[in-house]
Design an enzyme around this catalytic site. Sequence first.
Site, PDB file in Angstrom:
ATOM      1  N   THR A  91      11.993 -10.436   0.047  1.00 49.94           N
ATOM      2  CA  THR A  91      13.470 -10.201   0.243  1.00 49.94           C
ATOM      3  C   THR A  91      14.030  -9.189   0.739  1.00 49.94           C
ATOM      4  O   THR A  91      15.271  -9.426   0.816  1.00 49.94           O
ATOM      5  CB  THR A  91      13.858 -10.931  -1.307  1.00 49.94           C
ATOM      6  OG1 THR A  91      13.770  -9.840  -2.108  1.00 49.94           O
ATOM      7  CG2 THR A  91      13.248 -12.097  -1.962  1.00 49.94           C
ATOM      8  N   ALA A 140      14.867  -6.464  -1.102  1.00 44.60           N
ATOM      9  CA  ALA A 140      15.657  -5.897  -2.331  1.00 44.60           C
ATOM     10  C   ALA A 140      15.069  -4.230  -2.403  1.00 44.60           C
ATOM     11  O   ALA A 140      13.738  -4.443  -2.754  1.00 44.60           O
ATOM     12  CB  ALA A 140      15.733  -6.823  -3.413  1.00 44.60           C
ATOM     13  N   SER A 186      -0.666 -11.970  -0.099  1.00 45.76           N
ATOM     14  CA  SER A 186      -0.818 -12.165   1.372  1.00 45.76           C
ATOM     15  C   SER A 186      -1.739 -11.323   1.986  1.00 45.76           C
ATOM     16  O   SER A 186      -2.055 -10.321   1.727  1.00 45.76           O
ATOM     17  CB  SER A 186       0.785 -11.775   1.915  1.00 45.76           C
ATOM     18  OG  SER A 186       1.790 -12.640   1.484  1.00 45.76           O
ATOM     19  N   THR A 202       9.293  -1.739  -4.497  1.00 45.15           N
ATOM     20  CA  THR A 202       9.066  -1.541  -3.166  1.00 45.15           C
ATOM     21  C   THR A 202       9.538  -0.049  -2.809  1.00 45.15           C
ATOM     22  O   THR A 202       8.736   0.750  -2.513  1.00 45.15           O
ATOM     23  CB  THR A 202       9.459  -2.301  -2.164  1.00 45.15           C
ATOM     24  OG1 THR A 202       8.761  -3.857  -2.385  1.00 45.15           O
ATOM     25  CG2 THR A 202       8.946  -1.803  -0.641  1.00 45.15           C
ATOM     26  N   GLU A 230      -6.618  -3.917   8.146  1.00 46.27           N
ATOM     27  CA  GLU A 230      -6.079  -4.836   7.617  1.00 46.27           C
ATOM     28  C   GLU A 230      -6.947  -6.281   7.483  1.00 46.27           C
ATOM     29  O   GLU A 230      -7.355  -6.716   8.579  1.00 46.27           O
ATOM     30  CB  GLU A 230      -4.659  -5.204   8.346  1.00 46.27           C
ATOM     31  CG  GLU A 230      -4.023  -6.700   7.654  1.00 46.27           C
ATOM     32  CD  GLU A 230      -3.764  -6.434   6.086  1.00 46.27           C
ATOM     33  OE1 GLU A 230      -4.193  -7.678   5.602  1.00 46.27           O
ATOM     34  OE2 GLU A 230      -3.106  -5.581   5.696  1.00 46.27           O
ATOM     35  N   ASN A 278       2.616  -0.693  -5.321  1.00 49.82           N
ATOM     36  CA  ASN A 278       3.164  -0.875  -6.814  1.00 49.82           C
ATOM     37  C   ASN A 278       2.114  -0.580  -7.963  1.00 49.82           C
ATOM     38  O   ASN A 278       2.865  -0.110  -8.824  1.00 49.82           O
ATOM     39  CB  ASN A 278       3.564  -2.561  -6.612  1.00 49.82           C
ATOM     40  CG  ASN A 278       4.753  -2.928  -5.647  1.00 49.82           C
ATOM     41  OD1 ASN A 278       5.428  -1.741  -5.138  1.00 49.82           O
ATOM     42  ND2 ASN A 278       4.978  -3.881  -5.194  1.00 49.82           N
ATOM     43  N   HIS A 298       5.700  -8.784  -8.403  1.00 52.50           N
ATOM     44  CA  HIS A 298       6.125  -7.528  -8.608  1.00 52.50           C
ATOM     45  C   HIS A 298       5.157  -6.715  -9.437  1.00 52.50           C
ATOM     46  O   HIS A 298       5.256  -6.088 -10.361  1.00 52.50           O
ATOM     47  CB  HIS A 298       7.235  -7.138  -9.162  1.00 52.50           C
ATOM     48  CG  HIS A 298       8.544  -7.653  -8.255  1.00 52.50           C
ATOM     49  ND1 HIS A 298       9.753  -7.591  -8.654  1.00 52.50           N
ATOM     50  CD2 HIS A 298       8.606  -7.826  -6.984  1.00 52.50           C
ATOM     51  CE1 HIS A 298      10.623  -8.198  -7.787  1.00 52.50           C
ATOM     52  NE2 HIS A 298       9.834  -8.193  -6.621  1.00 52.50           N
ATOM     53  N   MET A 320       2.849  -8.240   2.182  1.00 52.00           N
ATOM     54  CA  MET A 320       3.802  -8.832   1.674  1.00 52.00           C
ATOM     55  C   MET A 320       5.227  -8.754   2.173  1.00 52.00           C
ATOM     56  O   MET A 320       6.155  -9.412   2.158  1.00 52.00           O
ATOM     57  CB  MET A 320       3.923  -9.026   0.097  1.00 52.00           C
ATOM     58  CG  MET A 320       4.415 -10.242  -0.561  1.00 52.00           C
ATOM     59  SD  MET A 320       4.301 -10.496  -2.194  1.00 52.00           S
ATOM     60  CE  MET A 320       2.455 -10.856  -2.077  1.00 52.00           C
ATOM     61  N   ASN A 379      -2.199 -10.829   5.867  1.00 55.41           N
ATOM     62  CA  ASN A 379      -1.662 -10.308   7.257  1.00 55.41           C
ATOM     63  C   ASN A 379      -1.184  -8.739   7.411  1.00 55.41           C
ATOM     64  O   ASN A 379      -1.047  -8.325   6.540  1.00 55.41           O
ATOM     65  CB  ASN A 379      -0.488 -11.255   7.441  1.00 55.41           C
ATOM     66  CG  ASN A 379       0.511 -11.142   6.426  1.00 55.41           C
ATOM     67  OD1 ASN A 379       0.379 -11.514   5.300  1.00 55.41           O
ATOM     68  ND2 ASN A 379       1.551 -10.423   6.670  1.00 55.41           N
TER      69      ASN A 379
END
Length: 515
Positions: free
Chosen positions: A129, A131, A118, A485, A41, A473, A439, A124, A120
């Site tokens: 969120t 969902a 992102s 996702t 990573e 994705n 997305h 992400m 880390n």
Amino acid sequence: MNARRYPATVDVVIVGSGPTGSAYARILSERAPGTTIAMFEVGPTVSDPPGAHVKNIADPAERARAQVASEGPGERGEKVASPGAAKAGVRGARPGTFLLEEGYAFDGEDGMPVAAMSSNVGGMAAHWTGACPRPNDSERIGFLDDLDELLDEADRLLGVTTDAFDSAPFGAIVRERLSAAVDAGRVDRTKVQRMPLAVHRREDGRLVWSGSDIVLGEVTRSNPAFSLFDESLAVRVLVEGGRAAGVVVRDLRSGAEHVVRARYVVVAADALRTPQLLWASGVRPEALGRYLNDQAQVVYASRLRDMPPLAEDAPTAGLAEYSGVSWVPFTDDMPFHGQIMQLDASPIPLAEDDPVVPGSIVGLGLFCAKDLRAEDRVAFDDDHVDGYGMPAPRIHYRLTDRDQEVVERARREITRLAEVIGDPVGDQPFTLPLGSSLHYQGSTRMGLVDDGTSVCDVDSEVWGVPDLFVAGNGVIPTATACNPTVTSVALAVRGARKIASVLARDRSAAVSASA
């Protein structure tokens, strides 16, 4: 899990620690015990356990530090962490993400001005969120007969539930009003319903959001053959004899580069950086980076009318920005996906003598499916580099006339839904800048045949480069409006099963030969 001594050889290298890379590690740990796995990573570890969602960090200051630490390679990265900045006409990134410095739009094109990433452990998925809606109608990948079973497995890995917010006030009323407006003529799976979310509520009432830590699971964390290396940049995939043979990794703490050989390489960065690494490695199939698609997003808010005040003992503990999330599924007749969230405050200031009842302000978001075009792409060259010294993503992207029509239709539909729910808050809906959905899909898309329109086969193995797999994705080949996702994790499960079956078979054969 965090290791520092890089191995010389492993069975499987995984580049990227987001949910799809973690799905590979989990399936391999479950189905092929003893398989040696090294995960790399580029970003730091920002949560405990590694890969956990930052919303699970109770201390706000610590949570903010985790978000800032995820925002890219240093001073060169643009770190405007203001969720409202886009509406003010400023290029703003959400907390925990960072923007492209340049190359996000070109003359005569729409571009993606707020395309973000992102860096880390957990990717992400440490900031999302949660969902996890399933694709419907043309969103589905028609050539995968096992898609539903794979989606079930993705739900398991992500810890998807539908009841975490059942205690949110007025949720049933919101769904009842939405259903009356849109359910006619729909089949059960496309009617208004609770949003599937990667979150669960503990016995003490506290919400626990799923990140890559949930996908990895205890079976991976306790696997002595699995190692996670943070702050480690994969700069090149080794290809020898036409096959993937490992990676070259740069230790960002020391600057030293290491060769890690592997039987299989899985690149699970994101829809911009997975094609980046392939391109930098000389793996450049015709479709690499092409068919890039985002979901144009229209947002609005409404205030529930005729709502009684909450009782003093109402279960409001745990109400958050995403409380009471409802779902209006995509259909081909209505080519957008609706994410309806009850809020505990108004997005627009109301009068001081007009207090907001938690849950009575409803935020509406419609995500639009995109026309797929080979011309929409992320490209790379030798003249531009990013903050890590890798070929910089340069985005060519345009909305078609049909895309514009769908966005305008979404604006009309979201206004209608806001009026059905209650009293709209604000004069009109707002169309967010392109890239806001986060997305991004299609840049390493899956296909049935190697005809120049796809990057990988149905198992996510790159055409023409055996033992090299892609994940994320970017692998999704269809135009989706729903959050991607759970679909991308489902596709990762399929690829991981292929690798696991070969490794388990070979190990069994070796044991038999030595007996």
